[in-house]
Design a protein around this motif. Structure first.
Motif, mmCIF file in Angstrom:
data_model
loop_
_atom_site.group_PDB
_atom_site.id
_atom_site.type_symbol
_atom_site.label_atom_id
_atom_site.label_comp_id
_atom_site.label_asym_id
_atom_site.label_seq_id
_atom_site.Cartn_x
_atom_site.Cartn_y
_atom_site.Cartn_z
ATOM 1 N N TYR A 1 0.839 -1.202 0.000
ATOM 2 C CA TYR A 1 0.000 0.000 0.000
ATOM 3 C C TYR A 1 0.874 1.252 0.000
ATOM 4 O O TYR A 1 0.612 2.190 -0.735
ATOM 5 C CB TYR A 1 -0.918 -0.007 1.221
ATOM 6 C CG TYR A 1 -1.704 1.270 1.390
ATOM 7 C CD1 TYR A 1 -2.818 1.529 0.600
ATOM 8 C CD2 TYR A 1 -1.320 2.232 2.323
ATOM 9 C CE1 TYR A 1 -3.542 2.706 0.741
ATOM 10 C CE2 TYR A 1 -2.029 3.406 2.469
ATOM 11 C CZ TYR A 1 -3.143 3.635 1.676
ATOM 12 O OH TYR A 1 -3.835 4.799 1.820
ATOM 13 N N TRP B 1 3.954 1.480 -1.047
ATOM 14 C CA TRP B 1 4.628 1.584 -2.350
ATOM 15 C C TRP B 1 3.704 2.218 -3.376
ATOM 16 O O TRP B 1 4.113 3.059 -4.171
ATOM 17 C CB TRP B 1 5.076 0.198 -2.842
ATOM 18 C CG TRP B 1 6.385 -0.245 -2.284
ATOM 19 C CD1 TRP B 1 6.585 -1.180 -1.318
ATOM 20 C CD2 TRP B 1 7.685 0.231 -2.652
ATOM 21 N NE1 TRP B 1 7.923 -1.300 -1.060
ATOM 22 C CE2 TRP B 1 8.622 -0.448 -1.869
ATOM 23 C CE3 TRP B 1 8.145 1.183 -3.558
ATOM 24 C CZ2 TRP B 1 9.990 -0.230 -1.962
ATOM 25 C CZ3 TRP B 1 9.501 1.402 -3.659
ATOM 26 C CH2 TRP B 1 10.405 0.698 -2.867
ATOM 27 N N GLN B 2 2.447 1.794 -3.384
ATOM 28 C CA GLN B 2 1.486 2.338 -4.346
ATOM 29 C C GLN B 2 1.243 3.817 -4.086
ATOM 30 O O GLN B 2 1.175 4.613 -5.021
ATOM 31 C CB GLN B 2 0.172 1.561 -4.288
ATOM 32 C CG GLN B 2 -0.809 1.980 -5.342
ATOM 33 C CD GLN B 2 -0.283 1.728 -6.746
ATOM 34 O OE1 GLN B 2 0.289 0.690 -7.022
ATOM 35 N NE2 GLN B 2 -0.457 2.691 -7.635
ATOM 36 N N GLN C 1 4.234 5.678 -5.363
ATOM 37 C CA GLN C 1 4.245 5.724 -6.828
ATOM 38 C C GLN C 1 3.213 6.731 -7.341
ATOM 39 O O GLN C 1 3.504 7.499 -8.257
ATOM 40 C CB GLN C 1 3.950 4.334 -7.406
ATOM 41 C CG GLN C 1 4.073 4.247 -8.892
ATOM 42 C CD GLN C 1 5.497 4.467 -9.373
ATOM 43 O OE1 GLN C 1 6.447 4.206 -8.662
ATOM 44 N NE2 GLN C 1 5.640 4.954 -10.587
ATOM 45 N N ASP C 2 2.031 6.732 -6.753
ATOM 46 C CA ASP C 2 0.996 7.692 -7.146
ATOM 47 C C ASP C 2 1.464 9.125 -6.920
ATOM 48 O O ASP C 2 1.244 10.002 -7.758
ATOM 49 C CB ASP C 2 -0.301 7.434 -6.372
ATOM 50 C CG ASP C 2 -0.969 6.124 -6.770
ATOM 51 O OD1 ASP C 2 -0.625 5.572 -7.837
ATOM 52 O OD2 ASP C 2 -1.836 5.660 -6.006
#
Length: 66
Positions: free
Chosen positions: A28, A30-31, A34-35
């Motif tokens: 979560y 990491w996402q 990245q976002d």
């Protein structure tokens, strides 16, 4: 003068260091990271070049032959 030199020697390495950002621990995180990176990149791109407006493409008018 010597004190100034020593003071500058101590401050320079600290000023050159970037803030530490720990790597994300979960998928979560990491996402989310990245976002955030992609959002920042899109914002920078939008500032560099103005958004292009798209216009609907119409067919050229038909030529009439007499």
């Amino acid at each position: 003068m010597r004190g100034l030199f020593i003071g500058l020697m101590l401050i320079a390495p600290v000023a050159a260091c970037a803030p530490y950002e720990a790597p994300p621990a979960s998928g979560y995180q990491w996402q989310q990271r990245q976002d955030r990176i992609e959002r920042q990149w899109r914002d920078e791109q939008a500032k560099k070049a103005p958004a292009q407006t798209s216009t609907p493409t119409a067919a050229p008018p038909a030529e009439e032959t007499a």
